[in-house]
Design an enzyme around this catalytic site. Sequence first.
Site, mmCIF file in Angstrom:
data_model
loop_
_atom_site.group_PDB
_atom_site.id
_atom_site.type_symbol
_atom_site.label_atom_id
_atom_site.label_comp_id
_atom_site.label_asym_id
_atom_site.label_seq_id
_atom_site.Cartn_x
_atom_site.Cartn_y
_atom_site.Cartn_z
ATOM 1 N N GLU A 84 1.933 0.248 -21.390
ATOM 2 C CA GLU A 84 1.242 -0.750 -20.428
ATOM 3 C C GLU A 84 2.076 -1.715 -19.752
ATOM 4 O OE1 GLU A 84 -1.821 -1.396 -22.924
ATOM 5 O OE2 GLU A 84 -2.550 0.962 -22.913
ATOM 6 N N GLU A 134 5.310 6.368 -28.746
ATOM 7 C CA GLU A 134 3.956 6.442 -28.014
ATOM 8 C C GLU A 134 3.989 7.293 -26.695
ATOM 9 O OE1 GLU A 134 0.946 3.219 -29.178
ATOM 10 O OE2 GLU A 134 2.285 2.371 -27.561
ATOM 11 N N ASN A 149 -3.158 -2.718 -32.387
ATOM 12 C CA ASN A 149 -3.005 -3.417 -31.098
ATOM 13 C C ASN A 149 -4.196 -3.711 -30.351
ATOM 14 O OD1 ASN A 149 -2.016 -4.176 -28.642
ATOM 15 N ND2 ASN A 149 -1.032 -2.179 -28.164
ATOM 16 N N TRP A 150 -4.809 -4.643 -30.350
ATOM 17 C CA TRP A 150 -6.079 -5.019 -29.722
ATOM 18 C C TRP A 150 -6.227 -4.979 -28.098
ATOM 19 C CZ3 TRP A 150 -8.458 -9.601 -32.629
ATOM 20 C CH2 TRP A 150 -8.665 -9.338 -34.010
ATOM 21 N N LYS A 151 -4.769 -5.258 -27.476
ATOM 22 C CA LYS A 151 -4.692 -5.257 -26.158
ATOM 23 C C LYS A 151 -5.686 -6.374 -25.775
ATOM 24 C CE LYS A 151 -3.621 -0.387 -26.048
ATOM 25 N NZ LYS A 151 -3.561 0.897 -25.257
ATOM 26 N N GLY A 198 -4.737 5.905 -25.323
ATOM 27 C CA GLY A 198 -5.889 5.987 -24.811
ATOM 28 C C GLY A 198 -6.644 7.081 -24.162
ATOM 29 N N HIS A 225 5.784 -1.817 -24.629
ATOM 30 C CA HIS A 225 4.512 -1.076 -24.530
ATOM 31 C C HIS A 225 4.378 -0.544 -23.142
ATOM 32 C CE1 HIS A 225 0.466 0.121 -24.439
ATOM 33 N NE2 HIS A 225 0.485 0.379 -25.832
ATOM 34 N N SER A 252 -3.781 7.458 -29.516
ATOM 35 C CA SER A 252 -5.184 8.116 -29.754
ATOM 36 C C SER A 252 -5.367 8.290 -31.270
ATOM 37 C CB SER A 252 -5.414 9.539 -29.214
ATOM 38 O OG SER A 252 -5.386 9.066 -27.633
HETATM 39 P P1 PGA Z 1 -4.416 4.059 -28.299
HETATM 40 O O1 PGA Z 1 -3.321 3.060 -28.008
HETATM 41 O O2 PGA Z 1 -4.763 4.132 -29.884
HETATM 42 O O3 PGA Z 1 -5.940 3.373 -28.014
HETATM 43 O O4 PGA Z 1 -4.262 5.361 -27.903
HETATM 44 C C1 PGA Z 1 -2.349 2.967 -28.709
HETATM 45 C C2 PGA Z 1 -1.295 1.931 -27.904
HETATM 46 O O5 PGA Z 1 -1.555 1.933 -26.765
HETATM 47 O O6 PGA Z 1 -0.532 1.358 -28.700
#
Ligand code: PGA
Length: 238
Positions: free
Chosen positions: A95, A161, A8-10, A167, A93, A201
């Site tokens: 976010e 998650e 997931n590049w965001k 993150g 997700h 993470s």
């Molecule tokens: P991260 O993000 O690996 O940077 O913790 C995971 C995600 O949001 O899918």
Amino acid sequence: MKRLFVANWKMNSTRAQARLYARVLGERMGVSSGDVELVVAPPFTAFEETRDPEGRWALAAQNVSSHREGPFTGEISAKMLAEAGCRYVLVGHSERRHLFGEHPPTLAAKIARVREAGLLPIYCLGETEEERITGREEQVLASQVATLEHDAGGPLVIAYEPVWAIGTGRAATPADAAQAREILQGLLSGRRDVRILYGGSVTAVNAQALLQGSGMDGFLIGGASLDPSGFASIAGLP
Ligand code: PGA
């Protein structure tokens, strides 16, 4: 079922960076993806550059509209994603839930649109730190799974998650992830063809222990997936 690893590049990577990424990942993979399934979720603008002409990895979208079509400025429909060569779509997700206020009815509608377009949802869920500390993890996961109540069915990917692990550099322990997996398996016991991933993470350093100790079917990876070589290592490619 094959293990699944999703990058997931965001909101990262230009088209030029995506082109380079695809080249490096392709070189690292050689002729096939072996016994794992790889998926890359770039920004919409970099789909073309991220696509593998040899089909060794699939594309996912990071978001989709809950509407079919019409006057929804800035939105992208599931049908458009299917036409653009997408196979999976991230829904729910953390976010999107927390920064963009996406609530269960919207998420349920998004899953319905994804199914209608013949795509596969990667439904993300997980508890916040406060919910965990106050012993409400199971209750929260149950209410998040309830969003799938009207899902037409078909193959399903769940990404567990925990919000506090995304993150932060503070991944769940293998034992914590195993426990969440067990809860989710119980909640989804009536469904067939479900894969449960862990996300939060994950790095090339903790991936093996997390995978083995949790029994998860793969990972959803954010930060560490931005390096194609790191992503390949996490997926266990030689
Ligand atoms: P991260 O993000 O690996 O940077 O913790 C995971 C995600 O949001 O899918």
